[in-house]
Scaffold this motif. Structure first.
Motif: not given
Lengths: 282, 269
Positions: A279-282, B106-107, B148-151
């Protein structure tokens, strides 16, 4: 006959480990580090086989080492007519109460230490010194303050749970990356918004490591408190009973239950941690 | 700062007006191992409201440090920096920055990341939501509000960072090499967008970059810095022709002039 016996006695003790296996495989796959999961089971099986051999081939006197079957039978009779389930419940209640109190106090103080450099400078060294005190050194003092009954036991468990949480929370919050702190300055975030949106989420992995430690410490302390303080309903009491009345099957059963619950806690924490990291590094 | 748009906006011509950003004789030194190392030396620069200023120089010429000083993140320097004739005293809502890395949390979702810039704005929730939606639309990412940013790809994440910087309608937009980490195609596309967006918002923009083409294409003015210590080598106005066409003779001539000033000569025949 002995193969049949292994298969039978395997099932109750083995099931948590078996249910754990697929998740572990899934976790391993998710992180690309494939780890064959038959190994823990193999060593477990070997140990069980050794146990059977030691008992049935007479390597160790039955007085000191019961047959695994006897332990299973004891469990059955305990469930039917005994108190083991109540004991288990008492122990878990004590454990969770202490854990909740200790973890909550640890979170609060850790956050304060992490946010305020002043508090960190004043209280921090004391907290670190407290950590250096061996856990069980607290037992006599807490027994004097809170008595040897339930309150004393819960207090001891709380102290045990407090230590890793306060350290993890403190470190996590004070180690927020400088880039995020700079961003918070530029965005003019208020202190509360900084804590809520930046510091706590960024510290969460470390807070969680602390909570994981607390789970284990609190469990150790639960066993310790039930052994060293007054005998009362609980698994530790049964452990005492087993050793004092020489009920070796009961002693083994209690040890196994302690072990299995510890394992269960650990698995739970590991899974929660894996979820959180994702979750934290999504 | 109730009326962030109070000043009559852009009209990028006025030479008579007093500068919106006035940097006067700024010098900055860092102490490394007990030794003072000068990173900026006697920088003076006046920026008109609505202007787009490109600052170009080799790495180590103190470009990013200069932006930090303007942001008010670092107040330990000699000289003076004035915004609208008031000295800079810490970060303020009229200044925003896009860092080289997107620096999204990122969260948080895309919209929460952009919304974080508005928490201090005094706007109510509905107005904040509208401002976030508007700016995500401006950078073409309204469909990714809940992502989310990582996406996101690197270019998308940087567009979110641009939306976040603009959400509060800052009059000064500081760009710290925001396109430097992107691939060449994305960079070209985002240069177009940046130009359009900054013009649309009417902000005064300061872009720090080591990409000479980018500096010439985006800026009304190109400031060339020499390194160690960072000092101004030249301030070159960009002809409108160069700003609108990357293959125009004016563009090529100015680019070559800048490269020459940076010590990279481009003589091919």
């Amino acid at each position: 006959m002995s193969i049949d016996a292994t298969a039978r006695s395997d099932s109750p003790a083995d099931s948590p480990a078996a249910s754990l296996a697929p998740s572990r495989r899934a976790t391993a796959r998710r992180y690309g580090a494939l780890r064959p999961d038959w190994r823990p089971l193999a060593s477990f099986g070997a140990l069980l086989a050794l146990w059977f051999a030691a008992h049935h081939l007479g390597w160790i006197a039955a007085k000191y080492l019961p047959s695994p079957l006897a332990v299973v039978e004891r469990l059955m009779s305990e469930i039917r007519t005994g108190t083991i389930l109540d004991d288990l419940q008492e122990t878990l209640r004590r454990n969770l109460s202490g854990l909740a109190i200790g973890a909550a106090a640890g979170l609060a103080l850790g956050a304060l230490l992490g946010i305020s450099t002043l508090v960190g400078r004043i209280v921090g060294p004391t907290v670190l010194a407290q950590r250096q005190t061996a856990l069980f050194a607290w037992v006599p003092l807490l027994a004097m303050w809170f008595g040897g009954g339930d309150t004393g036991k819960i207090a001891f468990i709380a102290v045990a749970a407090f230590q890793p949480v306060v350290i993890g929370t403190w470190r996590g919050i004070s180690l927020v990356p400088a880039t995020y702190r700079e961003l918070s300055d530029v965005l003019l975030l208020s202190r509360w918004n900084y804590i809520r949106l930046v510091a706590v989420p960024s510290a969460l992995p470390m807070i969680f490591t602390g909570l994981h430690g607390a789970l284990i410490y609190a469990w150790l302390a639960t066993v310790g408190s039930e052994l060293f303080l007054n005998i009362s309903p609980g698994l530790g009491g049964r452990l005492n009973q087993g050793s004092q009345l020489f009920e070796i099957d009961l002693l083994f059963l209690a040890i196994l239950l302690f072990g299995l619950i510890g394992l269960g806690y650990n698995t739970l924490a590991e899974r929660a941690e894996a979820l959180l990291v994702r979750w934290n590094s999504r | 700062m109730n009326a962030p748009f109070a000043a009559p906006s852009p009209a990028p011509a006025p030479h008579a007006r007093r500068p919106a950003l006035d940097i006067r004789n700024v010098s900055k030194a860092f102490v490394v191992n007990g030794e003072a190392i000068e990173v900026l030396s006697n920088i003076s620069l006046a920026v008109e409201a609505g202007a787009f200023v490109s600052i170009v120089g080799a790495s180590g010429c103190g470009k990013s440090t200069l932006l930090r000083l303007i942001l008010g993140l670092d107040r330990d320097y000699a000289g003076e920096i004035r915004l609208d004739d008031r000295p800079v005293d810490g970060p303020g809502p009229e200044r925003a920055i896009v860092f080289q890395e997107h620096r999204l949390l990122p969260w948080l979702t895309v919209e929460a990341n952009v919304g974080a810039a508005l928490l201090h704005s005094g706007l109510d929730k509905a107005m904040r939501r509208r401002a976030v939606a508007e700016h995500l639309e401006l950078v073409g990412l309204e469909a990714f509000a809940k992502a989310y940013p990582a996406q996101l790809s690197g270019g998308m994440a940087q567009r979110v960072a641009i939306a976040r910087a603009l959400a509060n309608r800052p009059r000064f937009l500081l760009l710290d090499g925001p396109l430097g980490a992107l691939d060449a195609l994305t960079r070209l596309r985002l240069q177009e967008e940046l130009k359009r967006i900054v013009a649309h918002e009417g902000s005064t923009a300061l872009l720090v970059t080591h990409d000479v083409d980018e500096a010439v294409y985006l800026g009304h003015v190109v400031v060339v810095l020499h390194p160690r210590p960072g000092r101004i080598a030249a301030v070159l106005p960009v002809p409108e022709e160069a700003r609108s066409d990357r293959s125009s003779p004016a563009f090529v001539a100015l680019r070559d002039r800048v490269l020459e000033l940076l010590g990279v000569t481009r003589r091919t025949g």
